[in-house]
Design a protein around this motif. Structure first.
Motif, PDB file in Angstrom:
ATOM      1  N   THR A 102     -14.540   4.697  -0.451  1.00 66.24           N
ATOM      2  CA  THR A 102     -14.409   6.040  -0.064  1.00 66.24           C
ATOM      3  C   THR A 102     -13.107   6.709   0.025  1.00 66.24           C
ATOM      4  OG1 THR A 102     -14.753   5.902   1.949  1.00 66.24           O
ATOM      5  CG2 THR A 102     -16.713   6.117   0.639  1.00 66.24           C
ATOM      6  N   HIS A 103     -12.070   5.770   0.433  1.00 65.73           N
ATOM      7  CA  HIS A 103     -10.579   6.035   0.538  1.00 65.73           C
ATOM      8  C   HIS A 103     -10.039   5.009   0.612  1.00 65.73           C
ATOM      9  CE1 HIS A 103      -7.488   8.287   2.917  1.00 65.73           C
ATOM     10  NE2 HIS A 103      -7.848   9.227   1.998  1.00 65.73           N
ATOM     11  N   TYR A 104      -8.569   5.040  -0.189  1.00 68.67           N
ATOM     12  CA  TYR A 104      -8.022   4.025  -0.307  1.00 68.67           C
ATOM     13  C   TYR A 104      -6.453   4.692  -0.289  1.00 68.67           C
ATOM     14  CZ  TYR A 104      -5.952  -0.103  -2.730  1.00 68.67           C
ATOM     15  OH  TYR A 104      -5.496  -1.558  -3.216  1.00 68.67           O
ATOM     16  N   ARG A 105      -5.467   4.354   0.589  1.00 69.75           N
ATOM     17  CA  ARG A 105      -4.206   4.743   0.859  1.00 69.75           C
ATOM     18  C   ARG A 105      -3.368   3.803   0.548  1.00 69.75           C
ATOM     19  NH1 ARG A 105      -6.000   6.817   5.550  1.00 69.75           N
ATOM     20  NH2 ARG A 105      -5.160   5.634   6.510  1.00 69.75           N
ATOM     21  N   ASP A 106      -2.387   3.832  -0.774  1.00 69.37           N
ATOM     22  CA  ASP A 106      -1.859   2.792  -1.385  1.00 69.37           C
ATOM     23  C   ASP A 106      -0.380   2.911  -1.138  1.00 69.37           C
ATOM     24  OD1 ASP A 106      -0.810   0.779  -2.813  1.00 69.37           O
ATOM     25  OD2 ASP A 106      -1.672   1.320  -4.722  1.00 69.37           O
ATOM     26  N   TYR A 107       0.217   2.096  -0.204  1.00 69.97           N
ATOM     27  CA  TYR A 107       1.561   2.322   0.475  1.00 69.97           C
ATOM     28  C   TYR A 107       2.449   1.320  -0.759  1.00 69.97           C
ATOM     29  CZ  TYR A 107      -0.252   4.760   4.343  1.00 69.97           C
ATOM     30  OH  TYR A 107      -0.920   5.583   5.049  1.00 69.97           O
ATOM     31  N   TRP A 108       2.823   1.592  -1.894  1.00 68.13           N
ATOM     32  CA  TRP A 108       3.477   0.951  -2.687  1.00 68.13           C
ATOM     33  C   TRP A 108       4.855   1.251  -2.610  1.00 68.13           C
ATOM     34  CZ3 TRP A 108       5.844   3.369  -6.919  1.00 68.13           C
ATOM     35  CH2 TRP A 108       5.621   4.648  -7.019  1.00 68.13           C
ATOM     36  N   ASN A 109       6.079   0.643  -3.062  1.00 69.85           N
ATOM     37  CA  ASN A 109       7.461   0.530  -3.134  1.00 69.85           C
ATOM     38  C   ASN A 109       7.994   1.545  -4.179  1.00 69.85           C
ATOM     39  OD1 ASN A 109      10.210   0.543  -2.611  1.00 69.85           O
ATOM     40  ND2 ASN A 109      10.334  -1.732  -2.940  1.00 69.85           N
ATOM     41  N   PRO A 110       8.054   3.038  -3.984  1.00 64.13           N
ATOM     42  CA  PRO A 110       8.645   3.591  -4.904  1.00 64.13           C
ATOM     43  C   PRO A 110      10.032   3.349  -5.552  1.00 64.13           C
ATOM     44  CG  PRO A 110       8.754   4.912  -2.848  1.00 64.13           C
ATOM     45  CD  PRO A 110       8.097   3.621  -2.841  1.00 64.13           C
ATOM     46  N   LEU A 111      10.767   2.571  -4.575  1.00 61.37           N
ATOM     47  CA  LEU A 111      12.000   2.211  -5.286  1.00 61.37           C
ATOM     48  C   LEU A 111      12.140   1.110  -6.448  1.00 61.37           C
ATOM     49  CD1 LEU A 111      13.606   1.323  -1.886  1.00 61.37           C
ATOM     50  CD2 LEU A 111      13.997   3.180  -3.205  1.00 61.37           C
ATOM     51  N   ALA A 112      10.972   0.519  -6.410  1.00 64.47           N
ATOM     52  CA  ALA A 112      10.760  -0.483  -7.521  1.00 64.47           C
ATOM     53  C   ALA A 112      10.621   0.103  -9.184  1.00 64.47           C
ATOM     54  CB  ALA A 112       9.365  -1.176  -7.616  1.00 64.47           C
ATOM     55  N   VAL A 113      10.189   1.623  -9.103  1.00 64.31           N
ATOM     56  CA  VAL A 113      10.111   2.360 -10.277  1.00 64.31           C
ATOM     57  C   VAL A 113      11.169   3.295 -10.501  1.00 64.31           C
ATOM     58  CG1 VAL A 113       7.596   2.214 -10.176  1.00 64.31           C
ATOM     59  CG2 VAL A 113       8.628   4.140  -8.939  1.00 64.31           C
TER      60      VAL A 113
END
Length: 141
Positions: free
Chosen positions: A118-129
């Motif tokens: 129902t809810h998914y917060r994805d804390y990925w690393n924006p520096l990688a992009v």
């Protein structure tokens, strides 16, 4: 989907589906009104997707951009709320367009109700992009 599926089991099934490049199967793990958030998304990238349809559209071409090979590190923590887990993980593979390595660490907070996400917060690393060669989301932005 079994409404008694534990969040840990559902999440692990989702990882397997991603490795199998079964995006429709992965999307089927979502509640119709599910919300996918990216709190650290850089400018121009989506920060919030609402509903299974929006999530499906976002993920539709993921395998065309990222060829996932493995999740060599996955640690799932149960919270005091039985329907919510916190996941630390690392995904590896290659970027399809450049054939360069893909190696991303994530932290996710995932809530499951009635056997669906129902809810998914994805804390990925924006520096990688930030490197244009690492623009793996392509049309997903």
């Amino acid at each position: 989907m079994n409404t008694n599926t534990a969040p840990v089991d559902l999440y692990r099934r989702g990882l397997r589906l991603l490795l199998d490049k079964d995006i429709p199967g992965w999307v089927d793990l979502w509640d119709g009104d599910g919300v996918l958030e990216f709190p650290f998304a850089p400018e121009g990238w989506p920060k919030r997707l609402e509903g299974r349809t929006a999530i499906a559209e976002y993920m539709r071409s993921y395998p065309d951009h990222v060829d996932l090979h493995d999740f060599p590190y996955v640690e799932i923590h149960q919270t005091l709320a039985p329907e919510t887990i916190v996941v630390e993980m690392r995904g590896v593979g290659r970027l399809v367009d450049t054939d360069s390595p893909f190696d991303m660490s994530y932290i996710a907070v995932v809530t499951v109700r009635d056997g669906l996400i129902t809810h998914y917060r994805d804390y990925w690393n924006p520096l990688a992009v930030q490197d244009p060669a690492a623009d793996f989301a392509g049309s997903n932005r």
